[in-house]
Design an enzyme around this catalytic site. Structure first.
Site, mmCIF file in Angstrom:
data_model
loop_
_atom_site.group_PDB
_atom_site.id
_atom_site.type_symbol
_atom_site.label_atom_id
_atom_site.label_comp_id
_atom_site.label_asym_id
_atom_site.label_seq_id
_atom_site.Cartn_x
_atom_site.Cartn_y
_atom_site.Cartn_z
ATOM 1 N N SER A 137 -33.794 -27.981 -6.013
ATOM 2 C CA SER A 137 -32.194 -28.098 -6.487
ATOM 3 C C SER A 137 -32.155 -30.121 -7.122
ATOM 4 C CB SER A 137 -31.246 -28.750 -5.061
ATOM 5 O OG SER A 137 -29.898 -28.941 -5.701
ATOM 6 N N TYR A 178 -29.832 -32.087 3.259
ATOM 7 C CA TYR A 178 -30.269 -31.341 2.696
ATOM 8 C C TYR A 178 -30.797 -32.202 1.022
ATOM 9 C CZ TYR A 178 -29.460 -27.591 -1.436
ATOM 10 O OH TYR A 178 -29.275 -26.822 -2.393
#
Length: 252
Positions: free
Chosen positions: A144, A157
């Site tokens: 990401s 995350y």
């Protein structure tokens, strides 16, 4: 524009392929000639992906796998080899992205790391074990932009996605001479079922669009094209790379 990346006769495994980026990648692999093992915990979504691929003339099968379970990951890779006779390309895409009130809660942290980081490691381990004995292959992990920059609201995350980039670089170094290339793709905000609540909120969507120089969210197909290219012969000298596909969001 859909491109054929010349994967005729190859076998691809895609985790998290029951929808979103994983489904788009599975379809892109199939369009390029690969037989595709579709994997997800979402059995209905996985079956739908298989149906879409077969309706377009491709070859696909489904195996259920929770990537946080080492035994299920091992069985998934074995099923891929048993069904299609090999494993050439792997896209480790399964993951979760949750925003909650207490991101430092132990249960939230442990679940996020188990799926988003340890799950990728388990997949890489089993995929590479096969590829090492069978002439090499290509692995891509979904990281990401939060694997490259900070995120003040999602510690688990962010930590996991930084780890996914690190795993790709580790694998690239470990297996380069064995013919296994390992890369990561780093999407920005992509319009998928996971981000649907954001899209449905007009104010939030406008904010996200404004944070991206291209002025819009990305599409799953745009990540899929990058993934299949990284697995293709066109990327034969690319390994250890974290490819950003974010509409310029990290260019500031």
């Amino acid at each position: 524009m859909a491109i054929n990346y010349g994967l005729d006769g190859k076998v691809a495994l895609v985790t998290g392929a029951g929808g979103g980026i994983g489904r788009a990648a599975a379809e892109a692999f199939a369009r390029s000639g690969a037989s595709v093992m579709v994997s997800d915990v979402n059995e209905a979504g996985g079956a739908e992906t298989v149906t879409l691929i077969e309706a377009a003339g491709g070859k696909a099968a489904f195996v259920r796998c929770d990537v946080s379970n080492a035994g299920e990951v091992k069985a998934m890779v074995a099923a891929t080899v048993a069904t299609f006779g090999g494993l050439d390309c792997a896209f480790n895409n399964a993951g979760i992205n949750r925003i909650t009130d207490d991101q430092y809660d132990d249960a939230i942290w442990e679940r996020d790391i188990a799926i988003n980081l340890s799950g990728v490691m388990r997949c890489m381990r089993e995929e590479a074990a096969y590829m090492l004995q069978n002439g090499g292959g290509a692995i891509v992990n979904t990281a990401s932009i939060n694997g490259l920059v900070g995120n003040g609201g999602q510690p688990a995350y962010t930590a996991a996605k930084h780890g996914v980039v690190g795993l790709a670089r580790h694998g690239a170094l470990r297996w380069a001479k064995a013919g296994i290339r390992v890369n990561a793709v780093c999407p920005g905000v992509i319009e998928t079922p996971m981000t649907a609540p954001l899209v449905q909120n007009a104010e939030m969507k406008a904010l996200i669009d404004g944070m991206t120089p291209m002025g819009r969210m990305g599409q799953a197909s745009e990540i899929a094209e990058a993934v299949v290219w990284l697995c293709s012969p066109a990327a034969s000298f690319v390994t250890g790379h974290a490819m950003v596909v974010d509409g310029g969001a990290t260019a500031f």
